[in-house]
Write an enzyme that holds these catalytic residues in place. Sequence first.
Site, PDB file in Angstrom:
ATOM      1  N   ASP A 170      43.873  45.189  44.921  1.00  0.00           N
ATOM      2  CA  ASP A 170      42.727  44.842  44.083  1.00  0.00           C
ATOM      3  C   ASP A 170      43.143  45.075  42.635  1.00  0.00           C
ATOM      4  OD1 ASP A 170      40.370  44.825  42.584  1.00  0.00           O
ATOM      5  OD2 ASP A 170      39.148  45.544  44.249  1.00  0.00           O
ATOM      6  N   LYS A 195      34.302  40.901  36.283  1.00  0.00           N
ATOM      7  CA  LYS A 195      34.678  41.915  35.305  1.00  0.00           C
ATOM      8  C   LYS A 195      35.443  41.275  34.139  1.00  0.00           C
ATOM      9  CE  LYS A 195      32.712  44.331  38.494  1.00  0.00           C
ATOM     10  NZ  LYS A 195      33.433  45.007  39.571  1.00  0.00           N
TER      11      LYS A 195
HETATM   12  C1  LIG Z   1      33.230  45.142  40.948  1.00  0.00           C
HETATM   13  C2  LIG Z   1      34.409  45.338  41.802  1.00  0.00           C
HETATM   14  C3  LIG Z   1      34.499  44.733  43.054  1.00  0.00           C
HETATM   15  C4  LIG Z   1      33.384  43.891  43.631  1.00  0.00           C
HETATM   16  O1  LIG Z   1      33.153  42.751  42.870  1.00  0.00           O
HETATM   17  P1  LIG Z   1      31.705  42.037  42.705  1.00  0.00           P
HETATM   18  O2  LIG Z   1      32.027  40.874  41.861  1.00  0.00           O
HETATM   19  O3  LIG Z   1      30.796  43.049  42.075  1.00  0.00           O
HETATM   20  O4  LIG Z   1      31.248  41.687  44.062  1.00  0.00           O
HETATM   21  C5  LIG Z   1      35.653  44.945  43.794  1.00  0.00           C
HETATM   22  N1  LIG Z   1      36.656  45.712  43.331  1.00  0.00           N
HETATM   23  C6  LIG Z   1      36.593  46.314  42.127  1.00  0.00           C
HETATM   24  C7  LIG Z   1      37.740  47.146  41.666  1.00  0.00           C
HETATM   25  C8  LIG Z   1      35.473  46.159  41.324  1.00  0.00           C
HETATM   26  O5  LIG Z   1      35.413  46.766  40.138  1.00  0.00           O
END
Ligand SMILES: *Cc1c(COP(=O)(O)O)cnc(C)c1O
Length: 377
Positions: A170, A195
């Site tokens: 991730d 993000k």
């Molecule tokens: C926010 C986030 C997610 C999930 O994403 P959404 O767009 O809110 O569903 C997954 N991994 C990380 C590291 C995040 O910050």
Amino acid sequence: MKPETACIHAARDRSHSTGAVAVPIYQSATFAHPGVGHSTGYDYSRTQNPTREHVENLLAALEGGVSASAHASGMAAISTLMELFSPGDEIIATDDLYGGSIRLFDHVSTKNGVALRYVDTSDLSAIEAAITKATKAIFIETPTNPMMKITDIAGVKALTGERDILLIVDNTFLTPYFFNPILLGADIVIHSGTKYLAGHNDTLAGFLVIKSAEIADRLHFLKNTMGGVLSPFDAFLVARGIKTLAIRMERAQQNAMIIAQWLKEQPKVTAVHYPGLPLHPAYELSRRQARGFGAMISFSTDSVETAQNILNKTELILFAESLGGVETLVTYPVTQTHSYVPEAERMKRGIDDKLLRLSVGIEAAEDIIGDLEMAMK
Ligand SMILES: *Cc1c(COP(=O)(O)O)cnc(C)c1O
């Protein structure tokens, strides 16, 4: 092409007859066929849509994957990914993961017979000890949320070697602008496009970027089957956000460095976790494997009162979940992102009621510092 240039030009479609510089929003659910046995390449927008395809091509180019799939949110992307696994499979995951991923794993994946083993993936020997014959994937977040621990991706790849274990990273916090896990051996890279990629706290989006064509085919099949795809308008917003990714990341990181250094000197701050500080235990590793440290900081205060004063009194800094937008946000992991992590587990990881997490934005650093100073008085 350098990353700055790729953000703007990597997926430009030169065939547009209109010469449009911005990708058009193809707000069409279905596409007419020229005749029996013929397709324009687009049939139905769940399967593929030209605007979504543009942003998928952009992500694949930025991360060095063969393909990417775009989903309605980061969690939609991760849920789709989890359908690669079957009952009896085991996944080793970072113990300090995004809360939504833990919720999915513990309440959905486990019910479906997939076993999760959480380990501190910044410790390669802990990963090695957790690998069994049933291990099908290693799921890593680096830096972790909120403790900013770093995992050595090439080191994990060296551990798994030729074994049939997918290496999943991730990369939401560092973005392809600073970090490309596929180039270090990862098989799949995840992004919450909500993000930094979209970057303005106005859109939900998620991506899977894939190294091999075989896994890409399976994931595109799953995306079409499960249906949580990115809409054309949101795909447009992400593509637009990515055009300024480089300058936003540079500016946010520059601010984060200034703010982390300032926090370190404050009598009411007892610890600062930012990989860009030379005292961070993985400072050297971060420099080796990534082009930047990002703009996420967590820090501990001397008392619950100081922590809550910051949450209640700052005026520029917004007390809100999420991260990666132009505005600086502060979160309280203990009541927000990590509220359902059992208390004993939270304490073990240092996530207590004195810990705050900052997503540093692109305002003037001195204004953010002034806001923190005022709130901490
Ligand atoms: C926010 C986030 C997610 C999930 O994403 P959404 O767009 O809110 O569903 C997954 N991994 C990380 C590291 C995040 O910050």
